[in-house]
Design an enzyme around this catalytic site. Structure first.
Site, mmCIF file in Angstrom:
data_model
loop_
_atom_site.group_PDB
_atom_site.id
_atom_site.type_symbol
_atom_site.label_atom_id
_atom_site.label_comp_id
_atom_site.label_asym_id
_atom_site.label_seq_id
_atom_site.Cartn_x
_atom_site.Cartn_y
_atom_site.Cartn_z
ATOM 1 N N SER A 20 0.857 -1.177 0.000
ATOM 2 C CA SER A 20 0.000 0.000 0.000
ATOM 3 C C SER A 20 0.893 1.228 0.000
ATOM 4 O O SER A 20 2.023 1.191 0.488
ATOM 5 C CB SER A 20 -0.867 -0.028 1.258
ATOM 6 O OG SER A 20 -1.234 1.269 1.658
ATOM 7 N N ARG A 63 -17.212 -4.215 -48.021
ATOM 8 C CA ARG A 63 -16.321 -3.848 -46.906
ATOM 9 C C ARG A 63 -17.079 -2.812 -46.100
ATOM 10 O O ARG A 63 -17.683 -1.894 -46.667
ATOM 11 C CB ARG A 63 -14.977 -3.287 -47.370
ATOM 12 C CG ARG A 63 -14.024 -3.016 -46.181
ATOM 13 C CD ARG A 63 -12.560 -2.947 -46.610
ATOM 14 N NE ARG A 63 -12.310 -3.991 -47.569
ATOM 15 C CZ ARG A 63 -11.578 -3.817 -48.688
ATOM 16 N NH1 ARG A 63 -10.995 -2.675 -48.926
ATOM 17 N NH2 ARG A 63 -11.432 -4.822 -49.534
#
Lengths: 413, 413, 413, 413
Positions: free
Chosen positions: D277, D317
Site C-alpha cells: 500500500s 467492406r
C-alpha cells in the site's frame, strides 16, 4: 495507445498518455506538499514543484512496477523520492496523509478536464460549421427519408440543424460533467484520518477538510466529500463523452448514406492523400465518417464499463472495479478526442451538392408529396395543393431558427 | 415482462406495461385531437378523450399486428378508429398531421416520466433511511476495508453517508433527466409540414409550432424542436436510471460482504418467508441485496443499447435503431423500479450489529492503526498516539454532516 | 415479454414464456421423482408426472412469490405439493436431494434446447433460400461496394453466398452449443450429498452420480459434473445465438442499403399490410430488415450480460450473477427466434432486380474496372482487358460453389 | 497500449504491439510475393522476405499516416516500396492483387494465433496447478457457501476442481477458435478478380484460389472463401478469450472472498514488494486477484464490440465496423494474456489454509448439516446421521476424479 490500430489517434495528442498521467500525478502530489506546507504541517522547504522531476521518471518502467501494488502511484512515489535528493524535506513529506486513490483519482480528473476542454473546443468548431450549414442551406430541398425510404421533403438546412441539436446536447453535458469533477483527497479510507493526525501532531492550523480544500484549489478543482466509492463524477463524464460520440456518429452515418455514389448529395472534404485505396486508385472513401462511426460504435460499451465499475465499488476501495476505470476512461477519452477533431474537420469542409439534391427530389416525383395529397384529400381540399416540394416544408425555417438561437446563446463553459 | 424470471418485477407495477403504453399513446392522440380542435383545424366534436376506448383495445392483438408496420401505432389507430363509431369526427381527425414516432416517442416519454416519479419516491425513502443510519451510527466504529483487507477504522455512519452520497447523485440525475423530457410532435420528417398544411387549408389560427406546443402542454410536457433523430432525452434518462442502480448495487455489494456469516456486521431485514432455501431450512439468504445487485449488473448494458441506438439514427427516422430503444427503455425502467423499491426496503430495515463491528475491530488488533503509527513515527511522534481506533477517525463526523446537509437541502423536483 | 414493444415477438411462440418455464421445471422434478423411484429411494407411487398439475399453477402468482426466496422454484414446490393431494408420496418426495439451482438450470436448458431447435429450423429455411439465391444469381453482375463506394464488380450470387456463409457459421455454432447443454443435478453445493444420503439411508441401489445420470437421461440431456458455478454451457449458447443475429443483421443491413429508392436493387417481399406508414400511404418500408437489424443491435449486449454473470459466480452459488442470467437468456432467446423467422421470410421472398443491378453497373461506367486497368497497366498489358464488368469476376463462381457445397453437406443436427 | 493504466500489461509481451502488427503485415505480403513468384506471375526476384525491411519502418509514423486511408496498410506499402530500392521487382509486385483488408485481416489472425498459443501455455500451467490443488485437498473440508451464506460442507479439492472445470471449458474453446482462424486472401471485393487477372495476363499456372491457398499455406493458415464480411472467425476468438477471463475472474472472485481477513482460508502467493500500500505498510493486498477480476469485468464488453461490428459488415467492406475490430481485438488479446499469466501465477502459489477451513467449519456448528438433518428427518432416520461434516460430502471425490480425468485427457492443440 496503439495508433496503428486506431487511425487518427494522434489527434488526441498527449491526453491520457502515460506521460500526461505521470505529470498529473506529480501535480497532485505537488499541490498536497504545498497545502501541507501552507498549513504548517510540513516545512516550507518541502513545498517543491515535483514536475521538475518528471523528466527523471520513466513511465515504461513505472508501468511494469505498477503491477506489484496494482497501481502506478506506489512506484511513482519511490521514483520521486529517489529523484528528490536535493530536497530531503519534500522526499520526506510527499504523499503523507494521502492514499494511492487520492493521487490517481485526482490525476485522472485533471486529465479528464483537459480532455473535456479539448472536446469542447472541437465542439465549438462543429457548432460554428453546423450553424453555417443550417443557415446557408435552409432552402435547399432534399428528400426526407424514413426507414430508408422517401418520406416528405426537408431542407438540408434542417438536417444540419438537427445534427447541430445533437451536438448542442453533447455540449451541455460535457460542460456539466466537466464542472462537476471534484478533486479526491480522502486518505486511506475516506476519513481524512491521516491528514487530521498530521495537523494535530504538528499543531498546524486548520482542519483536515480545510487542508483538502486547499490542495484541491491548487489544482483548480473543488473538493467534495471523498468519493472513493461513489463514482458519479466518472460515470457522468463517460456518459457525456458518449453523448458526444452519439451525436457525431449519427452525423457520420448520414454522410455515409448521402455520399453513396447512387445518392451523392454530400461528399467529404477532399484532401490530397485521403480516402485512397490500396488497390483502386479511383476511389475516394469517406474515411472521416468511417472513423467517426467507428468511435461511435465503440463508446457505449466503454461508458458501460464505467457504470459496471461504479456499482462494484465494494468496501472502502474496490476489489477490481477501480482498476477497470483507468483504461476505459483513457480509451474513451482518446477516442472521443479523435472523433471530435475528425467531426470538426468533416463539417468544416463538407461538400453539399444542392443541385444533386434537387435532381433527386425531381426524380422522386410525387412520392414526396403523398402525405400532402393524402391530408388534403382527407379534408376535401385536393385542389389546393400544388406539386412543389418546396411548398411542403412546414415549420422547417422556424425550427432551424430555434436551434440556431440555442447554439448562439451557448456562451462559454 | 416475465416476472417469473425477474423476481420482484411486480414492484414495478404497471409502469411500461403494454396496458400503460397503450394508455399513454391514447393520451397523446387525445392531446393532439384537442389541440387540433382548439386551433380550429378540427371541429369541437373531434376532441374526445380516447382513453374511453382503452378498454376496447386488446394489447395482445395490437402486439401481433404491430409487426406489419414495425410499430404499434398503426394497429392502434385502426383499433381506435374502429372503436369510435359514435364519434366519426374523432375517427376522422385522430392522428392527422402526426407520424407514428410522434405518438410512440411521446407515449414512452410519459411512461418514463411516471417511472422517474416512482423511482424518485423510492429514492426519497432511501434518503430518509440512509440519513437516519448515518446519523445514528456516526460513532459506531468498524474496520475500513480496501482491496478486501483491513485498512483504517471508519464508522458505520460514514459508510451510510457514502451510500447516501451515491443515492443523492442519482437523485440529482433522475430529477434532471425527468425535467428534460420533451414531447415529440414533428410530423413525418420533423418539419411539421402536415400540421402546417392542415392549419393553412382550414384557415385555422396559430402556426404549427404553436399547435405542437399546445398538444405538448396538454400532456404536461415541454415541446422542443423535433428530436426524431437526436436522442439525448432518451440516453440521458437511461444514464440517470443506471446511475441509480449503480448506487444501489454498490450498497448491495457492501451488504452482501458484511452479511457473510464470518463478518455478520449487517443483516437484511427479516420478513417471514423471505430468504428461504428450497432445501436448507436454516438459511436466511440476503435476497434483497442479491436481487438489487442483479439489476445493477444488468443496467449498464441496457443503457449502452440506448446510446448505440442514438448514434444509429440515420436519415429522418432510423432503420432499426429507434426500434431498439423501446424494449431497452421499458426493461431498464422496470428493473430500476424493482431495485428502487427493494433498496428502500433493505435500508429501512437494515440490521446493524454495532457490537459485532466493535468485536471485529478489537480482534483486528493493531492492524487498523498501522497507518497512524506509521505517520506518527514518520515525524517522530510515536508516543503521541494511543491504541483506540475511535481516536483515528479524522473528519468522519464532518463529512457525514456535509452529506446529510446535501440530503436535506434536496428540495423537491 | 412485451410484444407491443418488440414487434414480431409472437413469432417466438411459447419459448421462454412463463408457462413454458413452469412446464420445464415440472419436467425436471418429474424426472427426479422417477429417478428416485427407479433407484429404490422413493416408492413407485411417488413417480407421478407432475405436468398434470401444471394447469393448477398460476405463473403470475408464482412470479410474485418468487421474490421472497429470490427464485421461482421455492413457490413452485409449495404449489406442487399443494396440488398433489391425491399423491402424498409424490408430494413427500418431490425435489428431495435437489437444490433450486438444479431445477431452474435444467429447466432453462430444456427451454434453451427447444429454442435452439426452432432457430435451427429457421436456419434450414434460410440456407435453402440462400442457396437458391446464390445459384440463381451467380451471373447477375452488380457493383461491389467498399466503404460505401463502388469498388469492383461482383455478382449477386456471390453476395448471397457470403450471406449464406455467415448463416452456416451460425448453424455450426448453434448446433454445437445445443449439443453441449448438460442437465444440472448437483444438490445444495454441487456435492450430491443429499442424493447420496438418501441412497444410503434407504439402502437403494446405485450411487448419486448414477442417480443424477438417470434423471438427466429422462429429460434427454447428458449429465456433467455440477456446473453451478462454471457457466460455459450458458455463455456458449448466448454466443451462438448472437453469432446468428450477427449473420442475419449483416444481411438486413445490406438489404436496407440496396432497397433504398436510389439503389433499388433489392426489395423486401410484399405482403398486404406490411411496411405501411401511419401517414404516408405510398410507403413500403423494409420492415423485416428493420426488425432483424434491431435484434442484431441488441443481442451482443445480452450475450455480454451472460459473460459478466459467468465471471461473477462466486462461492458455490452466486450472489446475484445467477439471477442475471435468467431474463437475459430468455430475452436473447426470444429475440433470436423472432429474427430467425423474419430472416427466413425475408430471404424466401426477397425481390432481386437484376435489371436494376445491370443498369447501375452500366451507369457506374469505368469506375468498377479501375482496378483491372490499374493492374493490367502495371504489367504493360492495358490492351488485353476489355470493358465488360462480367469479365472481371475472378473466382466468384468457384467461391459460390465452395460455399454451396458446405451448405449441402451440413447434415442434420 | 498504456501499461501505466493497465498494470501487468507487460506480461502480454509484444503481442498485438504496433511492432508485431507491422511484422505480421510484412509476413502476409511476403507470403503473397512468394506465391505470385511460385505461380509464375512475378519473377523469382520479387520473392524477397519483407521482414528484412521491418527495421526501416517506423510504426509511429505509419500510425499517423494510417488516418488518411483509414488503415495502416496503405502507408505500410508506401514505406515498403521505398525501402526496397535494391529489390525493384519486389517493389513492383508487392501487394498486387490484394486489398488492404486481406493484409490486415491475415496479419491480425497471425497476431491472434500467437496470442492464443500464449494463452494456451498459461492455461496448461493453470491446469497443472489446479489439478494438483484438487487432488491434494480432496479431503480438506470447508464450508460450502451459497448466496454468501453457509450451505453444506464441500472440500477445497472440489472447489479447485470446479475452477479447473471452467478453465478446461476455456481451453476447449480457445483451441477450437484458434483452429478455425483462416487466412484472408480475397482481393478488392472478395472475388479474387485481381489475382485471377494477373494469372491470366501472365499465362501463369494455377487459378486464383490455388494462388490464395498457396499464400495462406506460407503463413501456416488454411484458406477459406473470403470472409471480408462474415466475421465468425473474429467473434469466435473474442468469445473464447472471454470464456477464459470468465473462468479466471470467477476464481479471482473466490480468492478475494476467501482471503478476507475474517475468513482467511486462502492467501495469494507472497512475493517481496507485491500487494503493498502507498500508506499502510502492514497490508498485503490480493493484487493478482484484483487485476484478474479487472480483466474479467472488462472482457465481455470488448467481445460484444466484436459482435456488434460483425453485424454491421455492410456491403463488400464495412463503413466503420471493420475499423472497430482492430483495437477491440488487440485490447482483448492483451488483457487476456495478462490475466492468463497472473492466474497461472496465482494458482501456482496459492496458499491454502486447511486448518483455518476446519476451524471455520467447526465454528459454523450444525448449520452446515441442516440439510442432512432435514433430509434424514424427512424419512424418519434422524438417528442415522452423525455430526461430522466430513461425512456429508456426497460424490465430491468422484466428481473431482471426473474433472481430473478430463484435464488429463486434454492432449495438445
Amino acid at each position: 495507445m496503439s495508433g496503428l490500430l486506431w487511425p487518427g489517434d494522434h489527434r488526441a495528442g498527449d491526453h491520457f498518455s502515460d506521460d500526461e498521467v505521470v505529470r498529473c500525478m506529480l501535480r497532485v502530489e505537488t499541490a498536497w506538499l504545498a497545502a501541507l506546507s501552507d498549513a504548517g504541517v510540513a516545512p516550507t522547504a518541502a513545498a517543491v514543484d515535483l514536475e521538475q522531476v518528471a523528466e527523471t521518471i520513466d513511465p515504461a518502467k513505472l508501468a511494469i512496477e505498477a503491477e506489484a501494488g496494482g497501481n502506478p502511484v506506489i512506484p511513482l512515489l519511490a521514483a520521486v523520492r529517489g529523484a528528490l535528493g536535493e530536497h530531503p524535506e519534500a522526499a520526506h513529506w510527499v504523499h503523507r496523509g494521502l492514499t494511492s486513490q487520492d493521487t490517481l483519482d485526482t490525476a485522472l480528473v485533471l486529465a479528464l478536464r483537459g480532455c473535456a476542454d479539448a472536446v469542447l473546443e472541437s465542439i465549438d468548431r462543429q457548432v460554428e460549421a453546423l450553424a453555417a450549414l443550417a443557415d446557408e442551406h435552409r432552402h435547399a430541398v432534399l428528400a426526407g427519408r424514413t426507414l430508408t425510404q422517401h418520406a416528405v421533403p426537408i431542407t438540408f438546412g434542417l438536417k444540419a440543424a438537427q445534427w447541430l441539436s445533437g451536438v448542442l446536447d453533447a455540449r451541455d453535458d460535457v460542460r456539466e460533467a466537466r464542472a462537476r469533477l471534484p478533486a479526491q483527497f480522502g486518505g486511506a479510507a475516506g476519513t481524512l484520518a491521516g491528514p487530521d493526525l498530521l495537523l494535530r501532531l504538528t499543531d498546524a492550523h486548520g482542519d483536515a477538510i480545510a487542508l483538502a480544500r486547499s490542495a484541491a484549489a491548487r489544482v483548480g478543482l473543488p473538493w467534495s466529500p471523498p468519493w472513493h466509492t461513489t463514482r458519479a463524477p466518472i460515470t457522468r463524464a463517460g456518459d457525456a463523452l458518449t453523448r458526444s460520440t452519439d451525436a457525431w456518429g449519427r452525423i457520420a452515418r448520414d454522410v455515409l448514406v448521402l455520399a453513396r455514389p447512387e445518392i451523392a448529395e454530400l461528399a467529404e472534404p477532399v484532401e490530397v492523400g485521403r480516402g485512397g485505396s490500396s488497390t483502386m486508385p479511383h476511389k475516394v472513401n469517406p474515411v472521416l465518417s468511417v472513423l467517426i462511426r467507428r468511435a461511435a460504435l465503440t463508446a457505449p460499451a466503454l461508458a458501460a464499463q464505467l457504470h459496471l465499475a461504479a456499482t462494484e465499488f465494494v468496501d472502502e476501495r474496490a476489489d477490481g472495479a477501480w482498476h477497470v476505470e483507468w483504461q476505459a476512461l483513457a480509451t474513451l477519452g482518446r477516442h472521443t478526442l479523435t472523433a471530435a477533431a475528425q467531426t470538426a474537420e468533416l463539417l468544416a469542409g463538407l461538400h453539399v451538392d444542392t443541385g444533386r439534391m434537387a435532381r433527386l427530389v425531381a426524380s422522386a416525383g410525387t412520392a414526396l408529396l403523398a402525405e400532402e395529397r393524402n391530408l388534403a384529400g382527407h379534408i376535401g381540399r385536393d385542389d389546393d395543393v400544388d406539386d412543389d416540394p418546396a411548398h411542403y416544408l412546414g415549420s422547417s425555417d422556424a425550427i432551424i431558427d430555434t436551434i440556431l438561437e440555442r447554439a448562439g446563446s451557448g456562451g462559454t463553459p
